[in-house]
Design a protein around this motif. Sequence first.
Motif, short mmCIF file in Angstrom:
data_model
loop_
_atom_site.label_atom_id
_atom_site.label_comp_id
_atom_site.label_asym_id
_atom_site.label_seq_id
_atom_site.Cartn_x
_atom_site.Cartn_y
_atom_site.Cartn_z
N ASP A 245 12.84 7.06 -2.00
CA ASP A 245 12.34 5.87 -2.69
C ASP A 245 11.62 6.24 -3.98
OD1 ASP A 245 13.35 4.31 -0.69
OD2 ASP A 245 11.45 4.13 0.41
N ARG A 246 10.84 7.31 -3.95
CA ARG A 246 10.11 7.72 -5.16
C ARG A 246 11.07 8.13 -6.27
NH1 ARG A 246 4.90 8.98 -2.91
NH2 ARG A 246 4.06 9.68 -4.91
N PHE A 247 12.22 8.72 -5.89
CA PHE A 247 13.21 9.15 -6.86
C PHE A 247 14.30 8.10 -7.08
CE2 PHE A 247 11.27 13.18 -5.85
CZ PHE A 247 11.36 13.90 -7.02
N ALA A 248 14.17 6.94 -6.44
CA ALA A 248 15.17 5.85 -6.56
C ALA A 248 16.55 6.33 -6.13
CB ALA A 248 15.20 5.29 -7.98
N ARG B 200 1.09 -15.11 -5.85
CA ARG B 200 0.53 -14.63 -7.11
C ARG B 200 1.62 -14.08 -8.02
NH1 ARG B 200 -1.86 -10.29 -6.99
NH2 ARG B 200 -3.14 -10.56 -8.86
N LEU B 201 1.56 -14.50 -9.29
CA LEU B 201 2.39 -13.87 -10.31
C LEU B 201 1.71 -12.57 -10.74
CD1 LEU B 201 3.43 -16.71 -12.79
CD2 LEU B 201 4.77 -15.71 -10.97
N VAL B 202 2.50 -11.55 -10.92
CA VAL B 202 2.00 -10.27 -11.41
C VAL B 202 2.86 -9.85 -12.59
CG1 VAL B 202 1.51 -7.86 -10.89
CG2 VAL B 202 1.14 -9.61 -9.13
N ILE B 203 2.26 -9.76 -13.77
CA ILE B 203 2.96 -9.31 -14.97
C ILE B 203 2.46 -7.90 -15.27
CG2 ILE B 203 3.52 -9.81 -17.37
CD1 ILE B 203 2.73 -12.70 -16.88
N ALA B 204 3.26 -6.91 -14.98
CA ALA B 204 2.82 -5.52 -15.18
C ALA B 204 4.03 -4.61 -15.18
CB ALA B 204 1.84 -5.09 -14.08
N ARG B 205 3.96 -3.60 -16.00
CA ARG B 205 5.00 -2.57 -15.98
C ARG B 205 4.74 -1.64 -14.80
NH1 ARG B 205 7.87 -2.56 -20.74
NH2 ARG B 205 6.85 -3.49 -22.55
N PRO B 206 5.79 -1.13 -14.17
CA PRO B 206 5.58 -0.17 -13.07
C PRO B 206 4.92 1.09 -13.60
CG PRO B 206 7.92 -0.28 -13.68
CD PRO B 206 7.23 -1.40 -14.42
N GLU B 207 3.97 1.60 -12.83
CA GLU B 207 3.26 2.81 -13.23
C GLU B 207 4.22 4.00 -13.27
OE1 GLU B 207 0.25 3.19 -14.29
OE2 GLU B 207 -0.36 1.11 -14.02
N LYS B 208 4.16 4.76 -14.34
CA LYS B 208 5.01 5.94 -14.47
C LYS B 208 4.48 7.06 -13.58
CE LYS B 208 6.35 4.91 -19.25
NZ LYS B 208 6.35 5.39 -20.65
N GLU B 209 5.38 7.69 -12.82
CA GLU B 209 4.99 8.76 -11.92
C GLU B 209 5.58 10.07 -12.40
OE1 GLU B 209 5.02 9.76 -7.12
OE2 GLU B 209 6.20 8.11 -7.93
#
Length: 547
Positions: A399-402, A364-373
């Motif tokens: 991971d949450r803070f990259a 599946r292609l997913v076109i979406a911006r990552p949700e801002k946390e």
Amino acid sequence: MDRKPQLLDRWGKPVRRAVLREEVAAPTITGVRSPMSGTPADGLNPVRLANILRAADHGDPVQYLELAETIEERDPHYLAVLSTRKRSVGQIDITVEAASTDKRDVDMAEMVRDWLKRDELTEEIFDILDCIGKGYSFTEIIWDTSEGQWRPARLEWRDPRWFRFDRTNLTTPMMLDENGQEVPLDPFKFIYARIKAKSGLALRAGLARVATWGWMFKAFTQRDWAIFTQTYGQPLRVGKWAPGASEEDKAILFDAVANIAGDCAAIMPESMTIDFIESKNVGSAHQLYKERSDWLDQQISKAVLGQTGTTDSVTGGLGSGKEHREVQEDLERADARTLSAILNRDLIRPWIDLEYGPQQSYPRLVIARPEKEDLNALTNALAAMVPLGLRVKASEVRDRFALAEPKDGDEILGITPPSQPEVQDQNGEGHQNALQSAVKHHLKGQSGNFRTTSALQAETPPVGGSPALEPEDVLTGQLTAAAQPAVAGMLETIEAMLDAAGSLDEFAEMLRNGFDNLDASPLAEVMADAIAAAEAGGRALVEDERG
């Protein structure tokens, strides 16, 4: 030899692989699919516009599509807001989700990811999103089979004027063949995109149907504005001749008056004069045309972007710029999801069927911006709950803070943990219960986790040994150890809420609703014992001081 399975498109028509290798809807100057367009916008009035839209409703959309193309060329505001909406989706990163962790499914997803790296994809998506304005669009898939594989070589936008809809239902798309006859679309050959501004037929679901009326009325306003500017923008020139002037003198004066605006220079006899008379109310009348044009532009902005805050600066307008941007993001998110579904249906699934055969599930292609946390809220929650015993993976927080996992030898940010001071008696020898003799009953002879204020405030013990623990510090350590099981039970409930919550806001709501259901009775018992022990210990200290 095994035969290849017969593939069917979503309308149940069999796929002809030989046709897929050809371009079937390319333009031809002298053929039916001519790129030359008419100009129905010239001399447009309400009656003509109504007839154009009525013809499109009955299955003849040519003039409507030509008009939709024209207003994109002639109206800068409509072009700008429509391009903004299309390009905002085109710049979103596309991800691919494999159907499962099976190697075959992973290989399919990786094949699609590799194809998405093409530089042309952004412009191809922009062309597919032509359906936002016109209501629908057609894109021909040019398949590459040069090495025996099936792979989309490019996606070619095709003029929607070359397509029709089945006259029996006005919903099934058809194509004009070389003879101008309406024929069904070749399976696995086209991406048929629809992003509807309203429910109903594709012929009536485009934003251009709304924009054409706004553009026509704005064209009337701009024409009147131009006439007004030409008439009143320059002062009126009045020439006067002296008594007894000949006809030749009058002709000379008239030429001077007529040409002085363009030439800015003229000569005439000394006995003649020219007066310039300016209009006194030009400013207010001029503002009327501007306000009407701006109002029409704002209506177009609302229709295309759902708001005006990101395109028009309106003093005292409703809502802030942030709120207007959120409205635009809602449209962007809806467009991205619809486009993802279209590409999965008309491109990815046919591609996988041609290359691998029919599958139970597809990538599946997913076109979406990552949700801002809200990382600040997460930090505050961790700072409050981890000291209470909440168990959190350090890798998950990174991971949450990259943040990357530090390696050996890396410089580490942080505070050096303080050393735990040893409790010593008066002779300097370590004795954990030396000070407990001052606290009777529950505390005597017990070992605990002593948390002293002095230990938290100093990284190294002072020279000559650590200071003796105060009785209240002993009580604090014993209370911490005794309350640990009770607090752990409450934290298990909170951790279950955190795992079930989809966001920090949802987690906070679950905490508020479930607070009354938390079992705090074990903790209350420990606190009651601690208070009793503190009171008993205090009495013992007072008695010892009195001898």
